[in-house]
Design a protein around this motif. Structure first.
Motif, short mmCIF file in Angstrom:
data_model
loop_
_atom_site.label_atom_id
_atom_site.label_comp_id
_atom_site.label_asym_id
_atom_site.label_seq_id
_atom_site.Cartn_x
_atom_site.Cartn_y
_atom_site.Cartn_z
N TYR A 25 0.91 -1.08 0.09
CA TYR A 25 -0.01 0.08 -0.07
C TYR A 25 0.90 1.26 -0.10
O TYR A 25 2.12 1.11 0.22
CB TYR A 25 -0.97 0.04 1.24
CG TYR A 25 -0.42 -0.09 2.55
CD1 TYR A 25 0.20 1.00 3.23
CD2 TYR A 25 -0.35 -1.42 2.94
CE1 TYR A 25 0.99 0.60 4.51
CE2 TYR A 25 0.25 -1.82 4.10
CZ TYR A 25 0.73 -0.76 5.09
OH TYR A 25 1.37 -0.93 6.22
N ASP A 26 0.25 2.60 -0.36
CA ASP A 26 0.91 3.51 -0.50
C ASP A 26 1.18 4.48 0.70
O ASP A 26 2.14 4.83 1.16
CB ASP A 26 0.35 4.52 -1.67
CG ASP A 26 0.55 4.04 -2.93
OD1 ASP A 26 1.66 3.21 -2.98
OD2 ASP A 26 -0.20 4.25 -3.94
N GLU A 39 -4.30 2.04 -1.18
CA GLU A 39 -3.73 1.28 -2.10
C GLU A 39 -3.32 2.06 -3.28
O GLU A 39 -4.12 2.95 -3.60
CB GLU A 39 -4.52 0.05 -2.36
CG GLU A 39 -4.74 -1.08 -1.22
CD GLU A 39 -5.30 -2.29 -1.66
OE1 GLU A 39 -6.31 -2.23 -2.57
OE2 GLU A 39 -4.87 -3.28 -1.18
N PRO A 40 -2.70 1.67 -4.35
CA PRO A 40 -2.20 2.29 -5.75
C PRO A 40 -3.38 2.32 -6.21
O PRO A 40 -3.62 3.17 -7.16
CB PRO A 40 -1.32 1.60 -6.18
CG PRO A 40 -0.73 0.69 -4.96
CD PRO A 40 -1.61 0.59 -3.94
N SER A 41 -4.35 1.55 -6.22
CA SER A 41 -5.73 1.55 -6.99
C SER A 41 -6.82 2.04 -6.52
O SER A 41 -7.83 2.31 -6.81
CB SER A 41 -6.00 -0.26 -7.00
OG SER A 41 -6.65 -0.62 -5.60
N GLU A 117 0.42 11.62 -3.62
CA GLU A 117 -0.65 11.20 -4.32
C GLU A 117 -1.00 11.50 -5.64
O GLU A 117 -1.49 11.03 -6.67
CB GLU A 117 -1.98 11.25 -3.47
CG GLU A 117 -2.07 10.34 -2.60
CD GLU A 117 -3.36 10.47 -1.86
OE1 GLU A 117 -4.42 9.61 -2.05
OE2 GLU A 117 -3.71 11.34 -1.09
N GLY A 120 1.03 10.15 -9.10
CA GLY A 120 0.88 8.97 -9.80
C GLY A 120 0.21 9.00 -11.16
O GLY A 120 0.02 9.96 -11.44
#
Length: 148
Positions: A25-26, A39-41, A117, A120
């Motif tokens: 996770y980020d 999470e990245p998603s 954030e 990305g």
């Protein structure tokens, strides 16, 4: 304050954003005994956070932090998964060991979290090295028949 209370309150965990390095996770956003993993998603996972003594730390954690015992437990809702770690004395760093190896969570300001954030790639149109040519479809190869 008794010895048991001192053990559970010896390491302050700050509210706010912790940037994850080496993890799946980020970020984790901490608010008291609750957290939200990002999470990245862009999926968020609720997390229950406990402070205390949770047994002897892994040798790699001891080598990284100098702490002999775990003092934080992260419990992920919806998953049968608990992660143990060590919070630094100033509360700015959390070091855990999971199936991904040794992971570090570092506290960042709100502005730093927003900037990280924003950098990305968009999931709707990820960048690529190919030239976009919507009018030129290229060549198609159609293979039919039974397998084998």
């Amino acid at each position: 304050m008794g010895d048991e209370e001192l053990k559970t309150h010896a390491f302050p965990l700050r509210n706010g954003n912790y940037k994850a390095t080496g993890n799946w996770y980020d970020f984790i956003v901490v608010n008291g005994s609750k957290g939200i993993l990002k999470e990245p998603s862009n999926r968020n996972i609720e997390t229950k956070i406990k402070m205390g003594e949770f047994g002897e730390a892994d040798p790699e954690i001891f080598k990284t932090t100098g702490e002999k015992f775990y003092n934080i437990e992260l419990n992920y809702y919806g998953y049968d998964f608990t992660e143990l770690g060590v919070v630094s004395e100033d509360g700015l760093k959390i070091t855990t060991k999971s199936m991904m190896g040794v992971n570090v969570l570092e506290w960042v300001t709100e502005e730093e979290a927003e900037a990280l954030e924003a950098e990305g790639d968009p999931i709707e149109a990820p960048p690529g090295e190919y030239k976009i040519q919507p009018d030129y479809l290229g060549k198609f190869l159609w293979i039919t028949g039974q397998p084998g």
